[in-house]
Scaffold this motif. Structure first.
Motif, PDB file in Angstrom:
ATOM      1  N   ASN A  34       5.305 -31.789  28.605  1.00 45.63           N
ATOM      2  CA  ASN A  34       5.276 -31.444  27.197  1.00 45.63           C
ATOM      3  C   ASN A  34       3.847 -31.187  26.765  1.00 45.63           C
ATOM      4  N   ASN A  35       3.641 -30.234  25.869  1.00 48.51           N
ATOM      5  CA  ASN A  35       2.289 -29.885  25.410  1.00 48.51           C
ATOM      6  C   ASN A  35       1.515 -31.092  24.901  1.00 48.51           C
ATOM      7  N   SER A  36       2.191 -32.004  24.219  1.00 53.21           N
ATOM      8  CA  SER A  36       1.489 -33.171  23.677  1.00 53.21           C
ATOM      9  C   SER A  36       0.927 -34.062  24.781  1.00 53.21           C
ATOM     10  N   VAL A  37       1.542 -34.043  25.965  1.00 53.39           N
ATOM     11  CA  VAL A  37       1.063 -34.864  27.083  1.00 53.39           C
ATOM     12  C   VAL A  37      -0.323 -34.406  27.523  1.00 53.39           C
ATOM     13  N   TYR A  38      -0.578 -33.109  27.476  1.00 49.74           N
ATOM     14  CA  TYR A  38      -1.898 -32.605  27.858  1.00 49.74           C
ATOM     15  C   TYR A  38      -2.991 -33.230  27.001  1.00 49.74           C
ATOM     16  N   TYR A  39      -2.747 -33.367  25.712  1.00 50.10           N
ATOM     17  CA  TYR A  39      -3.744 -33.966  24.824  1.00 50.10           C
ATOM     18  C   TYR A  39      -3.934 -35.455  25.124  1.00 50.10           C
ATOM     19  N   PHE A  40      -2.864 -36.131  25.490  1.00 45.84           N
ATOM     20  CA  PHE A  40      -2.953 -37.517  25.951  1.00 45.84           C
ATOM     21  C   PHE A  40      -3.848 -37.586  27.190  1.00 45.84           C
ATOM     22  N   LEU A  41      -3.661 -36.646  28.121  1.00 45.56           N
ATOM     23  CA  LEU A  41      -4.460 -36.614  29.349  1.00 45.56           C
ATOM     24  C   LEU A  41      -5.926 -36.322  29.053  1.00 45.56           C
ATOM     25  N   PHE A  42      -6.190 -35.400  28.136  1.00 48.80           N
ATOM     26  CA  PHE A  42      -7.582 -35.086  27.771  1.00 48.80           C
ATOM     27  C   PHE A  42      -8.266 -36.334  27.220  1.00 48.80           C
ATOM     28  N   ASP A  43      -7.583 -37.005  26.321  1.00 53.44           N
ATOM     29  CA  ASP A  43      -8.129 -38.224  25.725  1.00 53.44           C
ATOM     30  C   ASP A  43      -8.383 -39.278  26.800  1.00 53.44           C
ATOM     31  N   SER A  44      -7.472 -39.386  27.753  1.00 54.23           N
ATOM     32  CA  SER A  44      -7.607 -40.388  28.810  1.00 54.23           C
ATOM     33  C   SER A  44      -8.798 -40.126  29.723  1.00 54.23           C
ATOM     34  N   VAL A  45      -8.971 -38.887  30.183  1.00 51.86           N
ATOM     35  CA  VAL A  45     -10.084 -38.604  31.092  1.00 51.86           C
ATOM     36  C   VAL A  45     -11.425 -38.730  30.376  1.00 51.86           C
ATOM     37  N   VAL A  46     -11.508 -38.272  29.142  1.00 51.09           N
ATOM     38  CA  VAL A  46     -12.764 -38.375  28.383  1.00 51.09           C
ATOM     39  C   VAL A  46     -13.113 -39.843  28.168  1.00 51.09           C
ATOM     40  N   ASN A  47     -12.179 -40.633  27.704  1.00 48.34           N
ATOM     41  CA  ASN A  47     -12.483 -42.030  27.408  1.00 48.34           C
ATOM     42  C   ASN A  47     -12.702 -42.865  28.668  1.00 48.34           C
ATOM     43  N   THR A  48     -12.025 -42.529  29.756  1.00 48.57           N
ATOM     44  CA  THR A  48     -12.315 -43.197  31.025  1.00 48.57           C
ATOM     45  C   THR A  48     -13.769 -42.954  31.412  1.00 48.57           C
ATOM     46  N   TYR A  49     -14.217 -41.707  31.293  1.00 46.83           N
ATOM     47  CA  TYR A  49     -15.607 -41.399  31.639  1.00 46.83           C
ATOM     48  C   TYR A  49     -16.583 -42.138  30.704  1.00 46.83           C
TER      49      TYR A  49
END
Length: 153
Positions: A34-49
């Protein structure tokens, strides 16, 4: 940035990669993420870094990052049970703001499936305004490690 340049992205164009195992619940009725999952993933990789490499501790940091812009260009589907690589780079680093680019790749495949952009402005937690000094030094130093010089198209 031209879509053809984004479609041509390779993992080597990025400096940090985080693995994500898709979940059944990530699929939508069309059997792809789902398109909304991509934004969840973006937030996750940025905040992990930010947490692992920039000394950011979200619950107690005096500065917080506010998302002021985000978008995604989709080039191919991803579906459960794919394992994806979330590839991160910084395209622009300012005094208080940072522009991230995230490439989403299915593991074992070279074609980028999506490329997203995510802009944070780092502000004082209480006032919600950028500080005169800009972002914290540890934060800026960590982000500098993944800055990629952009070429003009």
């Amino acid at each position: 940035m031209a879509l053809n340049a984004l479609k041509a992205r390779k993992r080597s164009d990025y400096k940090f990669v985080l693995e994500y195992r898709t979940r059944w619940s990530d699929n939508d009725m069309y059997h792809h993420l789902n398109n909304s999952v991509y934004y969840f993933l973006f937030d996750s990789v940025v905040n992990t870094y930010l947490i692992k490499h920039c000394s950011l501790h979200p619950p107690t940091s005096s500065q917080i990052g506010l998302v002021v812009h985000s978008h995604c260009d989709y080039f191919g589907p991803i579906e459960f049970p794919d394992i994806v690589d979330l590839a991160l780079r910084v395209n622009k680093l300012g005094k208080s703001s940072v522009t991230y680019e995230i490439g989403v790749f299915v593991q074992g495949q070279e074609q980028v499936r999506a490329v997203g952009e995510f802009v944070h402005v780092f502000v004082d937690r209480k006032s919600r305004k950028p500080t005169k000094e800009g972002m914290a030094e540890e934060l800026k130093m960590g982000l500098t490690e993944i800055v990629v010089e952009r070429t003009r198209l």
